[in-house]
Design a protein around this motif. Sequence first.
Motif, short mmCIF file in Angstrom:
data_model
loop_
_atom_site.label_atom_id
_atom_site.label_comp_id
_atom_site.label_asym_id
_atom_site.label_seq_id
_atom_site.Cartn_x
_atom_site.Cartn_y
_atom_site.Cartn_z
N ASN A 10 0.82 -1.21 0.00
CA ASN A 10 0.00 0.00 0.00
C ASN A 10 0.86 1.27 0.00
OD1 ASN A 10 -2.38 -1.45 -0.05
ND2 ASN A 10 -2.67 -1.35 2.17
N ILE A 11 1.95 1.25 0.76
CA ILE A 11 2.85 2.40 0.80
C ILE A 11 3.49 2.61 -0.57
CG2 ILE A 11 5.02 3.28 1.74
CD1 ILE A 11 4.19 1.91 4.41
N LEU A 13 2.35 1.63 -3.56
CA LEU A 13 1.33 2.08 -4.50
C LEU A 13 0.95 3.54 -4.26
CD1 LEU A 13 -0.96 -1.06 -4.68
CD2 LEU A 13 0.56 -0.18 -6.46
N SER A 14 0.81 3.94 -3.02
CA SER A 14 0.48 5.32 -2.69
C SER A 14 1.60 6.26 -3.15
CB SER A 14 0.28 5.45 -1.18
OG SER A 14 0.08 6.80 -0.83
N THR A 15 2.83 5.86 -2.94
CA THR A 15 3.97 6.67 -3.37
C THR A 15 3.97 6.84 -4.89
OG1 THR A 15 5.28 5.88 -1.49
CG2 THR A 15 6.49 6.86 -3.31
N LYS A 17 1.40 6.62 -6.93
CA LYS A 17 0.24 7.40 -7.36
C LYS A 17 0.44 8.90 -7.13
CE LYS A 17 -3.23 3.84 -6.60
NZ LYS A 17 -4.36 3.40 -5.77
N ASN A 18 1.27 9.26 -6.15
CA ASN A 18 1.42 10.66 -5.76
C ASN A 18 2.69 11.32 -6.27
OD1 ASN A 18 -1.03 10.91 -4.23
ND2 ASN A 18 -0.09 9.57 -2.73
#
Length: 55
Positions: A10-11, A13-15, A17-18
Amino acid sequence: MAVVDQAKANIILSTLKNIEYGSVIITVHDGHITQIDKTEKTRFESKRVTAKNQK
């Protein structure tokens, strides 16, 4: 093969995406993710002066 638990996934993927420009580095030791680094670039639009622009 690296062990990836849901929290680390999740970390990552979040990184991804941002970030618009830059890199994400995932460090693995003994098959386990130990570190995630993000380097983000800020880009500015450049206005180049050319012979066509000077007229």
